[in-house]
Design a protein around this motif. Structure first.
Motif, PDB file in Angstrom:
ATOM      1  N   TRP A   1      10.713   2.745  -7.135  1.00 32.41           N
ATOM      2  CA  TRP A   1      10.864   1.729  -6.087  1.00 32.41           C
ATOM      3  C   TRP A   1      12.274   1.193  -6.215  1.00 32.41           C
TER       4      TRP A   1
ATOM      5  N   ASP B   1       3.793   1.478  -1.316  1.00 34.34           N
ATOM      6  CA  ASP B   1       4.342   1.604  -2.666  1.00 34.34           C
ATOM      7  C   ASP B   1       3.377   2.367  -3.579  1.00 34.34           C
ATOM      8  N   HIS B   2       2.094   2.052  -3.465  1.00 33.28           N
ATOM      9  CA  HIS B   2       1.119   2.757  -4.305  1.00 33.28           C
ATOM     10  C   HIS B   2       1.011   4.228  -3.893  1.00 33.28           C
TER      11      HIS B   2
ATOM     12  N   ALA C   1       0.837  -1.202   0.000  1.00 36.30           N
ATOM     13  CA  ALA C   1       0.000   0.000   0.000  1.00 36.30           C
ATOM     14  C   ALA C   1       0.873   1.254   0.000  1.00 36.30           C
TER      15      ALA C   1
ATOM     16  N   LEU D   1       3.660   6.221  -5.627  1.00 34.00           N
ATOM     17  CA  LEU D   1       3.355   6.586  -7.008  1.00 34.00           C
ATOM     18  C   LEU D   1       2.400   7.777  -7.075  1.00 34.00           C
ATOM     19  N   THR D   2       1.342   7.707  -6.280  1.00 30.89           N
ATOM     20  CA  THR D   2       0.332   8.764  -6.302  1.00 30.89           C
ATOM     21  C   THR D   2       0.912  10.101  -5.852  1.00 30.89           C
TER      22      THR D   2
END
Length: 259
Positions: A248, A172-173, A170, A176-177
């Motif tokens: 990442w 990691d996402h 979570a 990105l956002t």
């Protein structure tokens, strides 16, 4: 010959879980490179004070910040303590580098994870950094850096750490956002993913067979040292990484390559 200016000179950093393990190494590295470092801790005041003293003994600047994570209002408590500590030192308000490092593990397979286990690991590893960033947006200076500490277990099946791996996936996402959202402000957001690292978070390293197996997972045949991770974080927090965002970074020593 002119001595190069330390890469983080004049910057202020906040490292969550900054008193032990990887967080301690990150705090010391950023301070050695010139940053004023807020060493956050949740429970171990002695460890935080020790880390601050180590930084000062090396000629750096740091101060402890206390806030228990995983409880209601944790992000607001953390930032209030941070703001107060800066004011007491006559430092400029705001932060340039935010390292979301604090985290816990629940070393159980899915059939043994309780709802309380699940809620706690998500509260500390995922919810806390989300709201720390949210509440810190008005403090984070343009051109700043956010580095989230992830894990290589998000890229493989690791049954003993299923809920922990989910929290890091979570994160990691979120990386990105945030990279997309904050790019217009010149703020980079990246994740560093350690592998098997010599820290207190993994008590199984005391078992010789497990220690040997984890060491052999790396192509270098050893466990990671917290300093290995801190060096990667320092790079991503620097101007050298100004064109790197939403990434990442595997900092596992090549753990499980080819597997």
């Amino acid at each position: 010959m002119t001595t190069p200016t330390p890469r983080h000179e004049g910057r202020t950093a906040l490292v969550t879980g900054g008193s032990r393990g990887i967080g301690r190494a990150v705090s010391r590295r950023l301070a050695r490179e010139g940053a004023l470092v807020a060493v956050h801790y949740g429970h171990d005041e002695t460890a935080a004070e020790r880390t601050v003293k180590e930084i000062e003994a090396d000629g750096g600047r740091a101060f402890p910040v206390h806030a228990e994570l995983g409880v209601p209002g944790d992000a607001d408590t953390l930032w209030a303590a941070f703001d107060r500590a800066l004011a007491e030192r006559g430092a400029e308000p705001g932060v340039d580098i935010l390292v979301n490092n604090a985290g816990i593990t629940v070393p159980r397979r899915i059939d043994a994870v309780t709802e309380a286990d699940y809620d706690r690991v998500f509260a500390i590893n995922t919810k806390a950094p989300f709201f720390i960033v949210q509440r810190g947006l008005n403090r984070l200076r343009d051109g700043g850096r956010i580095v989230n500490i992830s894990s290589v277990v998000t890229r493989m099946a690791y049954p003993h750490l299923v809920s922990y791996a989910m929290t890091k996936a979570a994160l990691d996402h979120l990386t990105l956002t945030l990279a997309q959202e904050l790019g217009p402000r010149g703020i980079t957001v990246n994740a560093v993913a350690p592998g098997y690292t010599e820290t207190e978070i993994n008590p199984t390293l005391a078992v010789p067979e497990i220690r040997r197996r984890y060491s052999e997972a790396s192509v270098f045949g050893r466990l990671g040292d917290p300093a290995d991770i801190a060096d990667a974080v320092s790079f991503l927090a620097s101007d050298d990484a100004r064109w790197v965002t939403g990434q990442w970074l595997d900092a596992s020593g090549g753990a499980h390559l080819g597997v």
